[in-house]
Scaffold this active site. Structure first.
Site, PDB file in Angstrom:
ATOM      1  N   TYR A 477     -13.517  -6.357  -6.055  1.00  0.00           N
ATOM      2  CA  TYR A 477     -12.747  -5.313  -5.373  1.00  0.00           C
ATOM      3  C   TYR A 477     -13.543  -4.000  -5.352  1.00  0.00           C
ATOM      4  O   TYR A 477     -14.015  -3.575  -4.331  1.00  0.00           O
ATOM      5  CB  TYR A 477     -11.381  -5.136  -6.035  1.00  0.00           C
ATOM      6  CG  TYR A 477     -10.474  -4.199  -5.259  1.00  0.00           C
ATOM      7  CD1 TYR A 477      -9.783  -4.654  -4.149  1.00  0.00           C
ATOM      8  CD2 TYR A 477     -10.313  -2.868  -5.632  1.00  0.00           C
ATOM      9  CE1 TYR A 477      -8.962  -3.808  -3.407  1.00  0.00           C
ATOM     10  CE2 TYR A 477      -9.496  -2.010  -4.907  1.00  0.00           C
ATOM     11  CZ  TYR A 477      -8.819  -2.484  -3.799  1.00  0.00           C
ATOM     12  OH  TYR A 477      -8.014  -1.635  -3.075  1.00  0.00           O
ATOM     13  N   SER A 557      -8.596  -6.513   1.260  1.00  0.00           N
ATOM     14  CA  SER A 557      -8.378  -5.087   1.495  1.00  0.00           C
ATOM     15  C   SER A 557      -9.695  -4.329   1.297  1.00  0.00           C
ATOM     16  O   SER A 557     -10.663  -4.594   2.003  1.00  0.00           O
ATOM     17  CB  SER A 557      -7.266  -4.584   0.580  1.00  0.00           C
ATOM     18  OG  SER A 557      -6.797  -3.327   0.990  1.00  0.00           O
ATOM     19  N   ASP A 640       0.444  -6.438   9.245  1.00  0.00           N
ATOM     20  CA  ASP A 640      -0.231  -5.636   8.226  1.00  0.00           C
ATOM     21  C   ASP A 640      -0.270  -4.185   8.708  1.00  0.00           C
ATOM     22  O   ASP A 640      -1.070  -3.828   9.566  1.00  0.00           O
ATOM     23  CB  ASP A 640      -1.641  -6.159   7.977  1.00  0.00           C
ATOM     24  CG  ASP A 640      -2.295  -5.506   6.765  1.00  0.00           C
ATOM     25  OD1 ASP A 640      -1.774  -4.470   6.298  1.00  0.00           O
ATOM     26  OD2 ASP A 640      -3.310  -6.024   6.282  1.00  0.00           O
ATOM     27  N   HIS A 675       0.232  -7.105   4.483  1.00  0.00           N
ATOM     28  CA  HIS A 675      -0.958  -6.920   3.652  1.00  0.00           C
ATOM     29  C   HIS A 675      -0.965  -7.872   2.454  1.00  0.00           C
ATOM     30  O   HIS A 675      -1.996  -8.054   1.823  1.00  0.00           O
ATOM     31  CB  HIS A 675      -1.028  -5.470   3.181  1.00  0.00           C
ATOM     32  CG  HIS A 675      -2.392  -5.046   2.745  1.00  0.00           C
ATOM     33  ND1 HIS A 675      -3.492  -5.087   3.580  1.00  0.00           N
ATOM     34  CD2 HIS A 675      -2.847  -4.580   1.549  1.00  0.00           C
ATOM     35  CE1 HIS A 675      -4.556  -4.652   2.919  1.00  0.00           C
ATOM     36  NE2 HIS A 675      -4.188  -4.340   1.684  1.00  0.00           N
TER      37      HIS A 675
END
Length: 703
Positions: A477, A557, A640, A675
């Protein structure tokens, strides 16, 4: 393949060869914008349009899904992944309870329910009864129970409804005794706390103005304000308590103090933990806000209060955070250290039973300590091993609290903690059809490009021949001060059971080591995140954990951005890539919904220095034609409204247009999903079975 368990079926059908794939024709526009002397082409600008409102985009989505579905249908291992994930999901899951008025409120899923059900018990060990079952709210299971909060006396329940994965919420109230909804409903709530007045007369919430119909899922969110809703009245009568019309970009969240007298108003300008704090005296007639913490310089997170003594978690003069008190009876209260900064990162604090319960991250693993109000350490709470603990909610007078514990091979178990004695007892433990001890969980450390020491968890099933390495899924991430700590994942367990390895890298940009770690991976330092992830892949190969053409990467994301960027920079390193709901156009992310908040991590595309940095790594703008790329399957969803799907649409269109070699470049576009939150179990299983069958085939796991 050597080392693949014999119970992973091998399909007879051969997948479509990538060279034979015919991608849908995608119209290229002539949009070119000059920014700081750079001519930036954006030929797929039209794909930013909402699929609900633009028929050309809708047709393009249908055509892309048709190609992807046809490819996925022939993948070996797809049915096996789906069957194993279904089997692994089929166990009882119970959430950490919230205690109010002697009642215990908690979520429960009997296994394969699309949405978890909210239950209540009238005593600690009493029988549970259903309060809210959202599974009948929609035919496709995509309408979810989101946030919920019981009143102080436990007689009413405030809850929000999320439809189709959107961030928008509708808020309603339930009578706990009868289980029947009350007449109250509040709409257009987003990014809000939901907090009751202590007397149960109503609740506080934050909302944005109602958007225009055509901009519901794409328009920028500005002018958030805090309101009070009195029970039994229409939303039009709600009282606006705090707003900043002269500063429309600020967000505001209200929280009622422990004694019920004050409303703490926490304002922020982006995603950073940099807050300005106001107090509203709810006992006063005019309710004029009092500025307690000016500016937007530091994290000030309210923990609780006893009278005029307020406790906060802050990184002011403490990059790894500390706990301080402020005496608000003083005209200019000064912070007094209660729990000093430690070598470990303070991750959260609660005020329960007269104690401060603090959880720390020690190399991305949880350690929990209990302190007296003078800051002296009373004890550490023993945890079952390497993992993540959370919860510890309650009031100053409670003699108990609850927390959850999870790890990579251990589903969430809920524990009751006796604040007086320090005793820990299991409150709810899942029964699963596997032995967690059959899996190994290691923490390793490797050097990034600049020599920085990066932690990484490596998880594998024991007893499998690893000669020559194993197909490995590397996840990352690296942003927004978010820490990747050990947690159980059904979908990853299916990958492990098929013979694969999972690696989770704790990249810079996260919060694992406090503010300095976050700062080292954002803005002008964002390249460090990509270097850390690339170094993780090189380490896994050098250590023989994975071999040639066996490494797949996944991120969602901000992690989708990560995957897109590193594939552009090192396409030779990876065999397959799964960028999910990613931020792919770094020059226009701030034009939609919540994107404007992300400037704290990414910078401003309108500022030259930031523009040049963003343009240098933006996945959409840096695809290198003439180089062989790995197999890529992008995932996104039509609803999303956090990272709008136009990011993924434009990115895959550019990939398919470029000469990036024979491996497939596909996109999977979910309908009635957003999302990630609120997604029904069936959609999760279908999506990850597709994703892992895709990377399984391209890493040799299921060929």
């Amino acid at each position: 393949m050597e080392g693949t368990p014999t119970d992973m079926p091998q399909a007879d059908a051969t997948p479509v060869k990538a060279a034979a794939l015919t991608y849908p024709a995608t119209r290229r526009g002539d949009v070119v914008e000059t920014q700081f002397g750079v001519a930036v082409a954006d030929p797929y600008r039209w794909l930013e349009n909402d699929v609900r409102e633009d028929s050309e985009v809708a047709q393009w989505v249908a055509a892309q899904n048709a190609v992807t579905d046809a490819y996925l249908a022939k993948l070996p291992g797809r049915d096996a992944f789906k069957a194993r994930m279904t089997q692994l999901y089929d166990y009882e899951r119970i959430g950490t309870p919230t205690k109010k008025g002697g009642r215990y409120f908690y979520s429960r899923n009997d296994g394969l329910q699309n949405q978890s059900v909210l239950y209540v018990r009238d005593s600690l060990d009493g029988p549970g009864r259903v309060l809210i079952d959202p599974n009948g709210w929609s035919a496709d299971g995509a309408t979810a129970l989101a946030e919920w909060s019981p009143s102080e006396d436990g007689t009413k329940l405030l809850y929000s409804v999320q439809d189709g994965g959107t961030d928008w919420r509708s808020v309603k109230v339930l009578d706990v005794a009868t289980g029947k909804p009350m007449s109250d409903e509040v709409k257009w709530v987003k990014f809000s706390a939901l907090d009751w007045a202590k007397d149960g007369s109503g609740f506080y919430y934050s909302r944005f103005p109602e958007p225009k119909a055509e901009g519901t899922f794409q328009s920028l969110n500005t002018n958030q304000a805090i309101y009070f809703h009195r029970l039994g009245t229409p939303q039009s009568a709600d009282v606006k308590l705090y707003a900043t019309p002269s500063k429309p970009d600020l967000n505001h969240v209200g929280q009622v103090s422990d004694d019920g007298r004050w409303l703490t108003v926490t304002s922020s300008s982006g995603t950073d933990d940099r807050y300005e704090l106001n107090l509203i005296d709810l006992a006063s007639k005019d309710r004029t806000p009092r500025l307690l913490i000016p500016g937007f310089d530091n994290n000030w997170s309210y923990v609780g209060n006893r009278g005029s003594t307020f406790y906060f978690q802050t990184n002011k003069d403490a990059p790894l955070l500390r706990v301080v008190s402020l005496d608000i009876s003083q005209a200019k209260p000064q912070p007094k250290t209660i729990i000093a900064e430690d070598k470990a990162t303070l991750d959260g604090v609660s005020l329960v039973g007269g104690k401060l319960i603090a959880d720390y991250l020690v190399d991305a693993k949880t350690e929990v300590r209990v302190y007296n109000l003078d800051g002296s350490l009373e004890r550490k709470i023993a945890l079952p091993g390497i993992g993540s603990a959370g919860g510890f909610a309650g009031t100053f007078d409670d003699d108990e609290t609850f927390f959850s514990f999870t790890s990579f091979a251990r589903p969430t178990t809920v524990y009751r903690y006796d604040v007086k004695t320090g005793g820990v007892a299991v409150w709810a433990q899942p029964k699963v059809a596997f032995d967690p001890d059959d899996y190994s969980v290691e923490q390793r450390f490797y050097a990034s490009k600049d020599g920085t020491r990066i932690p990484m968890f490596v998880i594998a099933k024991k007893g499998i021949d690893r000669t020559g390495g194993s197909p490995t899924l590397l996840y990352g991430y690296g942003g927004f001060n978010i820490s990747l700590t050990p947690s159980y994942s059904v979908t990853r367990m299916a990958w492990l059971d098929a013979g694969g390895v999972v690696a989770v890298a704790n990249l810079r940009g996260g919060g694992e080591y406090g503010k300095a770690w976050h700062d080292a991976g954002r803005l002008a330092n964002k390249q460090n995140v990509f270097d850390d992830f690339i170094a993780a892949g090189e380490y896994l190969k050098a250590e023989g954990i994975t071999g040639k053409d066996q490494l797949a990467i996944e991120g969602r994301s901000n992690g989708g951005l990560l995957v897109g960027a590193v594939v552009n920079q090192r396409p030779d390193l990876f065999a397959a890539a799964l960028p999910g709901v990613g931020v792919m156009d770094m020059l226009r992310f701030d034009k939609f919904t919540a994107g404007r908040y992300w400037v704290d991590d990414y910078g401003y595309p309108s500022k030259e220095a930031d523009f040049r940095n963003l343009y240098a790594y933006s996945p959409y703008h840096n695809i290198k034609s003439g180089r062989d790329y790995p197999a890529i399957m992008v995932t996104t969803a039509d609803t999303d409204d956090r990272v709008v799907p136009g990011h993924s649409f434009k990115y895959i269109a550019a990939l398919q247009h470029a000469d990036t070699g024979p491996e497939p470049k596909l996109i999977r576009i979910e309908t009635r999903a957003g999302h990630g939150s609120g997604k029904p179990t069936t959609k999760i299983i279908d999506e990850f079975a597709d994703m892992y069958a895709f990377i399984g085939y391209h890493t040799g796991l299921t060929r």
